[in-house]
Design a protein around this motif. Sequence first.
Motif, short mmCIF file in Angstrom:
data_model
loop_
_atom_site.label_atom_id
_atom_site.label_comp_id
_atom_site.label_asym_id
_atom_site.label_seq_id
_atom_site.Cartn_x
_atom_site.Cartn_y
_atom_site.Cartn_z
N VAL A 68 40.25 43.88 41.48
CA VAL A 68 40.26 42.77 42.42
C VAL A 68 40.39 43.34 43.83
N ASP A 69 39.63 42.80 44.77
CA ASP A 69 39.74 43.20 46.18
C ASP A 69 39.24 42.03 47.03
N GLU A 70 40.10 41.01 47.16
CA GLU A 70 39.69 39.81 47.89
C GLU A 70 40.90 39.00 48.33
N SER A 71 40.67 38.09 49.24
CA SER A 71 41.71 37.18 49.71
C SER A 71 41.84 36.06 48.68
N LYS A 72 43.09 35.72 48.32
CA LYS A 72 43.32 34.69 47.31
C LYS A 72 44.32 33.67 47.83
N PRO A 73 44.11 32.40 47.49
CA PRO A 73 45.11 31.37 47.81
C PRO A 73 46.27 31.46 46.82
N PRO A 74 47.38 30.75 47.07
CA PRO A 74 48.51 30.78 46.14
C PRO A 74 48.09 30.34 44.75
N GLY A 75 48.70 30.97 43.74
CA GLY A 75 48.40 30.59 42.36
C GLY A 75 48.59 31.75 41.41
N THR A 76 48.29 31.51 40.15
CA THR A 76 48.37 32.53 39.11
C THR A 76 46.96 32.85 38.65
N TYR A 77 46.66 34.12 38.55
CA TYR A 77 45.32 34.58 38.19
C TYR A 77 45.43 35.61 37.06
N THR A 78 44.42 35.65 36.22
CA THR A 78 44.34 36.66 35.17
C THR A 78 43.01 37.39 35.32
N SER A 79 43.10 38.71 35.39
CA SER A 79 41.90 39.55 35.48
C SER A 79 41.79 40.35 34.19
N THR A 80 40.59 40.42 33.65
CA THR A 80 40.36 41.22 32.45
C THR A 80 39.66 42.51 32.86
N GLU A 81 40.22 43.62 32.42
CA GLU A 81 39.69 44.93 32.76
C GLU A 81 39.05 45.53 31.52
N ASP A 82 37.75 45.87 31.62
CA ASP A 82 37.04 46.53 30.53
C ASP A 82 37.27 48.03 30.68
N ALA A 83 38.05 48.59 29.78
CA ALA A 83 38.39 50.01 29.86
C ALA A 83 37.52 50.87 28.95
#
Length: 81
Positions: A39-54
């Motif tokens: 992730v590399d971006e401006s985000k508003p308040p909240g909960t986020y989930t990022s999935t990483e393909d390893a």
Amino acid sequence: QNYPNPANPSTSISITIPKQTHVRLQVSNPLGQLTTTVVDESKPPGTYTSTEDASPRPSGSYFYRMPAGEFVQVKKAILIR
């Protein structure tokens, strides 16, 4: 913390942001070399989930670092094939 940990071949990382800020989530190997930026971006308040393909990376220990405004956190993730 990411889940599942150990991961094979993908993992999810949840983050909660209390106010609008620029968020960067980067994964590095034990030598400190950047392997990916999730992730590399401006985000508003909240909960986020990022999935990483390893799947392109070999088994081993990795560290993910998340600077968000003045907050910085580092956690360890293990990838097992």
